[in-house]
Design a protein around this motif. Structure first.
Motif, PDB file in Angstrom:
ATOM      1  N   ALA A  26     -57.875  -6.412   4.335  1.00 13.50           N
ATOM      2  CA  ALA A  26     -56.884  -5.360   4.072  1.00 13.50           C
ATOM      3  C   ALA A  26     -57.501  -4.080   3.512  1.00 13.50           C
ATOM      4  CB  ALA A  26     -55.818  -5.876   3.109  1.00 13.50           C
ATOM      5  N   LEU A  27     -58.804  -4.050   3.248  1.00 13.00           N
ATOM      6  CA  LEU A  27     -59.421  -2.863   2.673  1.00 13.00           C
ATOM      7  C   LEU A  27     -59.623  -1.801   3.747  1.00 13.00           C
ATOM      8  CD1 LEU A  27     -60.721  -1.612   0.091  1.00 13.00           C
ATOM      9  CD2 LEU A  27     -62.916  -2.477   0.948  1.00 13.00           C
ATOM     10  N   ALA A  28     -59.002  -0.631   3.530  1.00 13.49           N
ATOM     11  CA  ALA A  28     -59.109   0.458   4.504  1.00 13.49           C
ATOM     12  C   ALA A  28     -59.973   1.600   4.000  1.00 13.49           C
ATOM     13  CB  ALA A  28     -57.715   0.992   4.850  1.00 13.49           C
ATOM     14  N   ALA A  29     -60.014   1.791   2.675  1.00 16.32           N
ATOM     15  CA  ALA A  29     -60.761   2.933   2.145  1.00 16.32           C
ATOM     16  C   ALA A  29     -60.960   2.761   0.650  1.00 16.32           C
ATOM     17  CB  ALA A  29     -60.009   4.236   2.431  1.00 16.32           C
ATOM     18  N   VAL A  30     -61.888   3.553   0.115  1.00 14.18           N
ATOM     19  CA  VAL A  30     -62.116   3.611  -1.328  1.00 14.18           C
ATOM     20  C   VAL A  30     -62.147   5.072  -1.746  1.00 14.18           C
ATOM     21  CG1 VAL A  30     -63.375   1.428  -1.396  1.00 14.18           C
ATOM     22  CG2 VAL A  30     -64.622   3.572  -1.064  1.00 14.18           C
ATOM     23  N   VAL A  47     -66.125   0.809   5.163  1.00  8.32           N
ATOM     24  CA  VAL A  47     -64.830   1.491   5.179  1.00  8.32           C
ATOM     25  C   VAL A  47     -65.071   2.965   4.852  1.00  8.32           C
ATOM     26  CG1 VAL A  47     -63.483  -0.547   4.531  1.00  8.32           C
ATOM     27  CG2 VAL A  47     -64.387   0.959   2.730  1.00  8.32           C
ATOM     28  N   GLU A  48     -64.003   3.736   4.884  1.00  7.84           N
ATOM     29  CA  GLU A  48     -64.113   5.171   4.637  1.00  7.84           C
ATOM     30  C   GLU A  48     -64.034   5.480   3.147  1.00  7.84           C
ATOM     31  OE1 GLU A  48     -61.912   9.346   6.043  1.00  7.84           O
ATOM     32  OE2 GLU A  48     -61.105   7.397   6.641  1.00  7.84           O
ATOM     33  N   ALA A  49     -64.810   6.461   2.708  1.00  6.07           N
ATOM     34  CA  ALA A  49     -64.677   7.014   1.362  1.00  6.07           C
ATOM     35  C   ALA A  49     -63.854   8.291   1.478  1.00  6.07           C
ATOM     36  CB  ALA A  49     -66.044   7.309   0.755  1.00  6.07           C
ATOM     37  N   ILE A  50     -62.677   8.279   0.881  1.00  5.85           N
ATOM     38  CA  ILE A  50     -61.763   9.414   0.991  1.00  5.85           C
ATOM     39  C   ILE A  50     -61.753  10.189  -0.319  1.00  5.85           C
ATOM     40  CG2 ILE A  50     -59.372  10.114   1.425  1.00  5.85           C
ATOM     41  CD1 ILE A  50     -58.966   7.545   2.967  1.00  5.85           C
ATOM     42  N   PRO A  51     -61.913  11.510  -0.287  1.00  8.47           N
ATOM     43  CA  PRO A  51     -61.837  12.306  -1.513  1.00  8.47           C
ATOM     44  C   PRO A  51     -60.506  12.082  -2.235  1.00  8.47           C
ATOM     45  CG  PRO A  51     -62.688  13.627   0.282  1.00  8.47           C
ATOM     46  CD  PRO A  51     -62.229  12.344   0.893  1.00  8.47           C
ATOM     47  N   VAL A  52     -60.530  12.121  -3.549  1.00  2.55           N
ATOM     48  CA  VAL A  52     -59.339  11.838  -4.349  1.00  2.55           C
ATOM     49  C   VAL A  52     -58.176  12.737  -3.969  1.00  2.55           C
ATOM     50  CG1 VAL A  52     -58.389  11.837  -6.691  1.00  2.55           C
ATOM     51  CG2 VAL A  52     -60.686  10.908  -6.280  1.00  2.55           C
ATOM     52  N   ASP A  53     -58.428  14.013  -3.772  1.00  3.67           N
ATOM     53  CA  ASP A  53     -57.337  14.948  -3.471  1.00  3.67           C
ATOM     54  C   ASP A  53     -56.702  14.708  -2.104  1.00  3.67           C
ATOM     55  OD1 ASP A  53     -57.549  16.180  -5.899  1.00  3.67           O
ATOM     56  OD2 ASP A  53     -58.889  17.773  -5.182  1.00  3.67           O
ATOM     57  N   GLU A  54     -57.374  13.980  -1.231  1.00  6.43           N
ATOM     58  CA  GLU A  54     -56.842  13.743   0.113  1.00  6.43           C
ATOM     59  C   GLU A  54     -56.152  12.394   0.272  1.00  6.43           C
ATOM     60  OE1 GLU A  54     -59.870  14.258   3.032  1.00  6.43           O
ATOM     61  OE2 GLU A  54     -60.594  16.167   2.191  1.00  6.43           O
ATOM     62  N   ILE A  61     -52.972   5.242   5.422  1.00 10.02           N
ATOM     63  CA  ILE A  61     -53.071   4.361   4.264  1.00 10.02           C
ATOM     64  C   ILE A  61     -51.660   3.919   3.883  1.00 10.02           C
ATOM     65  CG2 ILE A  61     -53.753   4.161   1.840  1.00 10.02           C
ATOM     66  CD1 ILE A  61     -56.111   4.347   3.766  1.00 10.02           C
ATOM     67  N   ASP A  62     -51.420   2.620   3.872  1.00 15.41           N
ATOM     68  CA  ASP A  62     -50.091   2.088   3.575  1.00 15.41           C
ATOM     69  C   ASP A  62     -49.858   1.895   2.077  1.00 15.41           C
ATOM     70  OD1 ASP A  62     -49.416   1.694   6.375  1.00 15.41           O
ATOM     71  OD2 ASP A  62     -50.835   0.015   6.325  1.00 15.41           O
ATOM     72  N   ALA A  63     -50.918   1.554   1.357  1.00 13.80           N
ATOM     73  CA  ALA A  63     -50.756   1.194  -0.054  1.00 13.80           C
ATOM     74  C   ALA A  63     -52.032   1.510  -0.811  1.00 13.80           C
ATOM     75  CB  ALA A  63     -50.411  -0.290  -0.178  1.00 13.80           C
ATOM     76  N   MET A  64     -51.892   1.579  -2.138  1.00 14.67           N
ATOM     77  CA  MET A  64     -53.045   1.878  -2.983  1.00 14.67           C
ATOM     78  C   MET A  64     -53.083   0.954  -4.186  1.00 14.67           C
ATOM     79  SD  MET A  64     -53.046   6.072  -2.925  1.00 14.67           S
ATOM     80  CE  MET A  64     -54.274   6.153  -4.244  1.00 14.67           C
ATOM     81  N   VAL A  65     -54.303   0.588  -4.560  1.00 12.94           N
ATOM     82  CA  VAL A  65     -54.554  -0.114  -5.818  1.00 12.94           C
ATOM     83  C   VAL A  65     -55.179   0.900  -6.760  1.00 12.94           C
ATOM     84  CG1 VAL A  65     -55.918  -1.875  -6.972  1.00 12.94           C
ATOM     85  CG2 VAL A  65     -54.815  -2.384  -4.785  1.00 12.94           C
ATOM     86  N   LEU A  66     -54.590   1.071  -7.934  1.00 15.32           N
ATOM     87  CA  LEU A  66     -55.102   2.022  -8.921  1.00 15.32           C
ATOM     88  C   LEU A  66     -55.782   1.251 -10.045  1.00 15.32           C
ATOM     89  CD1 LEU A  66     -53.002   3.721  -7.331  1.00 15.32           C
ATOM     90  CD2 LEU A  66     -52.540   4.952  -9.447  1.00 15.32           C
ATOM     91  N   ALA A  67     -57.086   1.425 -10.179  1.00 19.80           N
ATOM     92  CA  ALA A  67     -57.868   0.769 -11.223  1.00 19.80           C
ATOM     93  C   ALA A  67     -58.624   1.846 -11.988  1.00 19.80           C
ATOM     94  CB  ALA A  67     -58.819  -0.249 -10.621  1.00 19.80           C
ATOM     95  N   LEU A  68     -57.880   2.601 -12.764  1.00 18.35           N
ATOM     96  CA  LEU A  68     -58.396   3.773 -13.468  1.00 18.35           C
ATOM     97  C   LEU A  68     -58.315   3.561 -14.976  1.00 18.35           C
ATOM     98  CD1 LEU A  68     -56.339   6.348 -11.361  1.00 18.35           C
ATOM     99  CD2 LEU A  68     -58.781   5.838 -11.072  1.00 18.35           C
ATOM    100  N   PRO A  69     -58.957   4.417 -15.770  1.00 23.90           N
ATOM    101  CA  PRO A  69     -58.638   4.417 -17.196  1.00 23.90           C
ATOM    102  C   PRO A  69     -57.136   4.612 -17.363  1.00 23.90           C
ATOM    103  CG  PRO A  69     -60.571   5.769 -16.759  1.00 23.90           C
ATOM    104  CD  PRO A  69     -59.996   5.404 -15.427  1.00 23.90           C
ATOM    105  N   PRO A  70     -56.495   3.854 -18.257  1.00 26.13           N
ATOM    106  CA  PRO A  70     -55.021   3.828 -18.297  1.00 26.13           C
ATOM    107  C   PRO A  70     -54.356   5.174 -18.510  1.00 26.13           C
ATOM    108  CG  PRO A  70     -55.981   2.748 -20.222  1.00 26.13           C
ATOM    109  CD  PRO A  70     -57.087   2.951 -19.253  1.00 26.13           C
TER     110      PRO A  70
END
Length: 335
Positions: A26-30, A47-54, A61-70
């Motif tokens: 299921a991984l499409a991009a990071v 997979v593709e590395a997509i800039p954050v702003d894009e 992209i159907d969905a995102m996992v957010l693993a950031l500083p809270p």
């Protein structure tokens, strides 16, 4: 075809999401603010590395996992939701209740899946424990206590309570099936002005009581949840090997001639499936995307967890400069 999921945040826990989603097809991009880090993971997993702003507006992209500083979860989750993405947001989903409520409200308005990374809810040992509780195998549950201790990690924005306790609070809420009516917190700051040790005591409207102890300054690891019922006690100990992660202790207590007596059996170790909780969590996320089913760990639960964290937090004054630093400053001033 599996949902196309992108991971935003390629740090320690984000890298675990990346590897697991890749294994699930299921991984499409990071994506990451550190472009070189994102490109490294992209090359490793093809997979593709997509800039954050894009990434928020990408239609593929159907969905995102957010693993950031809270402190960055709320704003980025909202951007993803408004961009038409389903989201899995790591814990805690925000650093205050207001931001968490805004995330969840916007997800509901946009009819997006909003799931929270309370990963231990998907641990086979906890799932079995919850099944035993619901079946009445422990009798009437009266008390729950959780200990989560170890050395590190140290964060500049979140203390031991906010970093470590969400997992346990999620499990406690799953057992009690209601939010606490009374919350009392205690904390001690050793390193700086954030609690390195934290205790939270809770009373629930249904008569249950609970406490948790979290520490990021402890010489040994402890990952233990204990549920005390009227007929038996159950212990989920994630430090133990698979064959001993879930134990049931059956007992009886009674009065005889105005004296208390009791019997206690040896622990019975309950077999559980050996499976990675993160894999099961992400499988559940993919299932919810495909079926539009409400996640087991949804936004409302995350808000309840944040309310407890907020009420149980202890705020400490900034520590004074040490005597050694003061002396150094004085010498510098003389020069």
């Amino acid at each position: 075809m599996a949902p196309r999921v992108a991971v935003l945040g390629c740090g320690y826990w984000g890298s675990n999401h990346i590897r697991t989603l890749k294994s699930l097809g299921a991984l499409a991009a990071v994506s990451d603010v550190n472009v070189h880090r994102a490109e490294g993971f992209a090359a490793e997993h093809d997979v593709e590395a997509i800039p954050v702003d894009e990434i928020f507006t990408r239609k593929d992209i159907d969905a995102m996992v957010l693993a950031l500083p809270p402190q960055f979860h709320a704003e980025n989750a909202i951007r993803a939701i408004e961009g038409g993405k389903d989201v899995l947001v790591e814990k805690p989903i925000a650093l205050n209740v207001e931001d968490a409520e805004r995330e969840v409200r916007i997800a509901k308005e946009h009819k997006r899946i909003f799931m929270v990374g309370h990963v231990l809810r998907y641990h086979p040992a906890f799932e079995k424990l919850l099944e035993l509780v619901n079946q009445g195998a422990l009798g009437e549950v009266r008390y729950i206590h959780a200990h989560r201790l170890g050395l590190g990690k140290f964060h500049t924005e979140s203390d031991a309570l906010w970093d470590l306790a969400p997992h346990d609070l999620s499990m406690i809420l799953a057992i009690t099936k209601c939010e606490p009516s009374e919350i009392h917190g205690e904390g001690a700051a050793i390193i700086d002005n954030l609690s390195d040790f934290a205790h939270v005591h809770m009373k629930f409207p249904n008569g249950m009581r609970s406490h948790l102890f979290a520490s990021r300054l402890n010489p040994y690891r402890e990952r233990r949840l204990t549920v005390v019922g009227t007929k038996a006690m159950a212990v989920f100990d994630d430090v133990e090997p698979w064959g001993r992660k879930l134990a049931i202790y059956r007992f009886e207590v009674w009065q005889d001639n105005n004296q208390w007596a009791f019997t206690a059996d040896e622990p019975e170790y309950i077999p559980v499936e050996e499976a990675m909780p993160l894999t099961r969590e992400l499988q559940h996320f993919l299932h919810c995307i495909e079926t539009r089913e409400e996640p087991r760990t949804n936004g409302d639960e995350a808000i309840a967890v944040l309310r407890i964290l907020t009420a149980g937090s202890v705020h400490h004054k900034a520590k004074e400069i040490s005597g050694k630093t003061q002396a150094k400053n004085k010498d510098t001033a003389k020069k």
